[in-house]
Scaffold this motif. Structure first.
Motif, PDB file in Angstrom:
ATOM      1  N   LEU A   4       0.829  -1.193   0.000  1.00  0.00           N
ATOM      2  CA  LEU A   4       0.000   0.000   0.000  1.00  0.00           C
ATOM      3  C   LEU A   4       0.869   1.250   0.000  1.00  0.00           C
ATOM      4  O   LEU A   4       1.868   1.316   0.709  1.00  0.00           O
ATOM      5  CB  LEU A   4      -0.904   0.020   1.238  1.00  0.00           C
ATOM      6  CG  LEU A   4      -1.757  -1.228   1.481  1.00  0.00           C
ATOM      7  CD1 LEU A   4      -2.455  -1.127   2.832  1.00  0.00           C
ATOM      8  CD2 LEU A   4      -2.782  -1.391   0.370  1.00  0.00           C
ATOM      9  N   GLU A   6       0.372   5.493   0.261  1.00  0.00           N
ATOM     10  CA  GLU A   6      -0.490   6.647   0.443  1.00  0.00           C
ATOM     11  C   GLU A   6       0.084   7.866  -0.270  1.00  0.00           C
ATOM     12  O   GLU A   6       1.292   7.984  -0.454  1.00  0.00           O
ATOM     13  CB  GLU A   6      -0.662   6.989   1.929  1.00  0.00           C
ATOM     14  CG  GLU A   6      -1.184   5.861   2.793  1.00  0.00           C
ATOM     15  CD  GLU A   6      -0.074   5.087   3.465  1.00  0.00           C
ATOM     16  OE1 GLU A   6      -0.332   4.471   4.517  1.00  0.00           O
ATOM     17  OE2 GLU A   6       1.068   5.093   2.947  1.00  0.00           O
ATOM     18  N   SER A  21      -5.109   9.395  -1.130  1.00  0.00           N
ATOM     19  CA  SER A  21      -5.258   8.198  -1.942  1.00  0.00           C
ATOM     20  C   SER A  21      -4.352   7.106  -1.406  1.00  0.00           C
ATOM     21  O   SER A  21      -3.300   7.379  -0.837  1.00  0.00           O
ATOM     22  CB  SER A  21      -4.908   8.478  -3.407  1.00  0.00           C
ATOM     23  OG  SER A  21      -5.780   9.428  -3.969  1.00  0.00           O
ATOM     24  N   CYS A  22      -4.766   5.871  -1.605  1.00  0.00           N
ATOM     25  CA  CYS A  22      -3.981   4.711  -1.206  1.00  0.00           C
ATOM     26  C   CYS A  22      -4.026   3.710  -2.342  1.00  0.00           C
ATOM     27  O   CYS A  22      -5.076   3.121  -2.610  1.00  0.00           O
ATOM     28  CB  CYS A  22      -4.538   4.097   0.078  1.00  0.00           C
ATOM     29  SG  CYS A  22      -3.777   2.524   0.542  1.00  0.00           S
ATOM     30  N   ALA A  23      -2.898   3.536  -3.001  1.00  0.00           N
ATOM     31  CA  ALA A  23      -2.807   2.597  -4.109  1.00  0.00           C
ATOM     32  C   ALA A  23      -2.359   1.233  -3.599  1.00  0.00           C
ATOM     33  O   ALA A  23      -1.349   1.129  -2.903  1.00  0.00           O
ATOM     34  CB  ALA A  23      -1.832   3.114  -5.161  1.00  0.00           C
ATOM     35  N   ARG A  74     -13.689   3.726  -2.341  1.00  0.00           N
ATOM     36  CA  ARG A  74     -12.689   2.922  -3.041  1.00  0.00           C
ATOM     37  C   ARG A  74     -13.113   2.674  -4.476  1.00  0.00           C
ATOM     38  O   ARG A  74     -14.303   2.678  -4.795  1.00  0.00           O
ATOM     39  CB  ARG A  74     -12.426   1.593  -2.324  1.00  0.00           C
ATOM     40  CG  ARG A  74     -13.458   0.495  -2.597  1.00  0.00           C
ATOM     41  CD  ARG A  74     -14.648   0.632  -1.674  1.00  0.00           C
ATOM     42  NE  ARG A  74     -15.595  -0.465  -1.837  1.00  0.00           N
ATOM     43  CZ  ARG A  74     -16.566  -0.483  -2.728  1.00  0.00           C
ATOM     44  NH1 ARG A  74     -16.722   0.552  -3.562  1.00  0.00           N
ATOM     45  NH2 ARG A  74     -17.394  -1.504  -2.790  1.00  0.00           N
ATOM     46  N   ASP A  75     -12.120   2.458  -5.316  1.00  0.00           N
ATOM     47  CA  ASP A  75     -12.330   2.132  -6.716  1.00  0.00           C
ATOM     48  C   ASP A  75     -11.659   0.789  -6.944  1.00  0.00           C
ATOM     49  O   ASP A  75     -10.439   0.708  -7.063  1.00  0.00           O
ATOM     50  CB  ASP A  75     -11.727   3.207  -7.620  1.00  0.00           C
ATOM     51  CG  ASP A  75     -12.064   2.997  -9.081  1.00  0.00           C
ATOM     52  OD1 ASP A  75     -12.236   1.839  -9.506  1.00  0.00           O
ATOM     53  OD2 ASP A  75     -12.155   4.004  -9.811  1.00  0.00           O
ATOM     54  N   LYS A  78      -9.305   0.258  -9.921  1.00  0.00           N
ATOM     55  CA  LYS A  78      -8.011   0.922  -9.811  1.00  0.00           C
ATOM     56  C   LYS A  78      -7.222   0.477  -8.582  1.00  0.00           C
ATOM     57  O   LYS A  78      -6.117   0.959  -8.357  1.00  0.00           O
ATOM     58  CB  LYS A  78      -8.195   2.436  -9.771  1.00  0.00           C
ATOM     59  CG  LYS A  78      -8.793   3.026 -11.029  1.00  0.00           C
ATOM     60  CD  LYS A  78      -8.922   4.531 -10.921  1.00  0.00           C
ATOM     61  CE  LYS A  78      -9.498   5.131 -12.185  1.00  0.00           C
ATOM     62  NZ  LYS A  78      -9.630   6.609 -12.084  1.00  0.00           N
ATOM     63  N   ASN A  79      -7.800  -0.433  -7.799  1.00  0.00           N
ATOM     64  CA  ASN A  79      -7.162  -0.889  -6.558  1.00  0.00           C
ATOM     65  C   ASN A  79      -6.736   0.296  -5.695  1.00  0.00           C
ATOM     66  O   ASN A  79      -5.624   0.337  -5.170  1.00  0.00           O
ATOM     67  CB  ASN A  79      -5.946  -1.771  -6.860  1.00  0.00           C
ATOM     68  CG  ASN A  79      -6.327  -3.150  -7.359  1.00  0.00           C
ATOM     69  OD1 ASN A  79      -7.406  -3.654  -7.064  1.00  0.00           O
ATOM     70  ND2 ASN A  79      -5.430  -3.768  -8.108  1.00  0.00           N
ATOM     71  N   THR A  80      -7.637   1.241  -5.557  1.00  0.00           N
ATOM     72  CA  THR A  80      -7.314   2.472  -4.853  1.00  0.00           C
ATOM     73  C   THR A  80      -8.364   2.816  -3.807  1.00  0.00           C
ATOM     74  O   THR A  80      -9.568   2.719  -4.057  1.00  0.00           O
ATOM     75  CB  THR A  80      -7.174   3.644  -5.836  1.00  0.00           C
ATOM     76  OG1 THR A  80      -6.170   3.327  -6.806  1.00  0.00           O
ATOM     77  CG2 THR A  80      -6.768   4.910  -5.110  1.00  0.00           C
ATOM     78  N   TYR A  82      -9.632   5.863  -1.043  1.00  0.00           N
ATOM     79  CA  TYR A  82      -9.598   7.314  -0.930  1.00  0.00           C
ATOM     80  C   TYR A  82     -10.135   7.774   0.418  1.00  0.00           C
ATOM     81  O   TYR A  82     -10.925   7.086   1.065  1.00  0.00           O
ATOM     82  CB  TYR A  82     -10.437   7.972  -2.026  1.00  0.00           C
ATOM     83  CG  TYR A  82     -10.055   7.578  -3.429  1.00  0.00           C
ATOM     84  CD1 TYR A  82      -9.014   8.221  -4.089  1.00  0.00           C
ATOM     85  CD2 TYR A  82     -10.743   6.564  -4.084  1.00  0.00           C
ATOM     86  CE1 TYR A  82      -8.666   7.856  -5.378  1.00  0.00           C
ATOM     87  CE2 TYR A  82     -10.397   6.198  -5.374  1.00  0.00           C
ATOM     88  CZ  TYR A  82      -9.364   6.851  -6.017  1.00  0.00           C
ATOM     89  OH  TYR A  82      -9.023   6.492  -7.294  1.00  0.00           O
ATOM     90  N   CYS A  98      -2.881   4.086   5.422  1.00  0.00           N
ATOM     91  CA  CYS A  98      -3.821   3.184   4.781  1.00  0.00           C
ATOM     92  C   CYS A  98      -3.499   1.768   5.232  1.00  0.00           C
ATOM     93  O   CYS A  98      -2.331   1.418   5.420  1.00  0.00           O
ATOM     94  CB  CYS A  98      -3.689   3.312   3.257  1.00  0.00           C
ATOM     95  SG  CYS A  98      -4.563   2.072   2.294  1.00  0.00           S
TER      96      CYS A  98
END
Length: 126
Positions: A4, A6, A21-23, A74-75, A78-80, A82, A98
């Motif tokens: 993860l 941020e 955001s957290c990818a 979350r999306d 996009k594995n993200t 927010y 995150c």
């Protein structure tokens, strides 16, 4: 394993807003991730739960101090993850983290989360 990262932290004046955001790497669902959350930690204080949301949907959960001001979303494509933060005040100043969990309960407990990002600094000036 899940990783993860941020982003989005910064310096804002009281009353302002920030979006974090957290990818996440890989497929969180296939890896067994059940939910994701945001925590924060101010200097000299313990890590505090902020908000959480299930990966498959469901109702988000917030700590009382941020209800009505913060929004977690979350999306999946996009594995993200927010966190939209509005009406910020100096008490919100902290490093925001995150995290992901394989469990479906006790979302407010940091010990229930297995993977953590490095954190992003949020500073709110008076």
């Amino acid at each position: 394993q899940v990783q993860l990262v941020e982003s989005g932290g910064g310096l804002v004046q009281a009353g302002g807003s920030l979006s974090l955001s957290c990818a996440a790497t890989g497929r969180t669902f296939s890896s067994g991730v059940m939910g994701m959350g945001w925590f924060r930690q101010a200097p000299g204080k313990e890590r505090e739960f902020v908000a959480a949301i299930s990966w498959s949907g469901g109702s988000p959960y917030y700590t009382d101090s941020v209800k009505g001001r913060f929004t977690i979303s979350r999306d999946n494509a996009k594995n993200t993850l927010y966190l939209r933060m509005n009406s910020l005040n100096p008490e919100d100043t902290a490093v925001y983290y995150c995290a992901s969990t394989y469990y479906g309960g006790s979302v407010q407990l940091a010990a229930r989360y297995q993977h953590w990002g490095q954190g992003t600094q949020v500073t709110v000036s008076s």
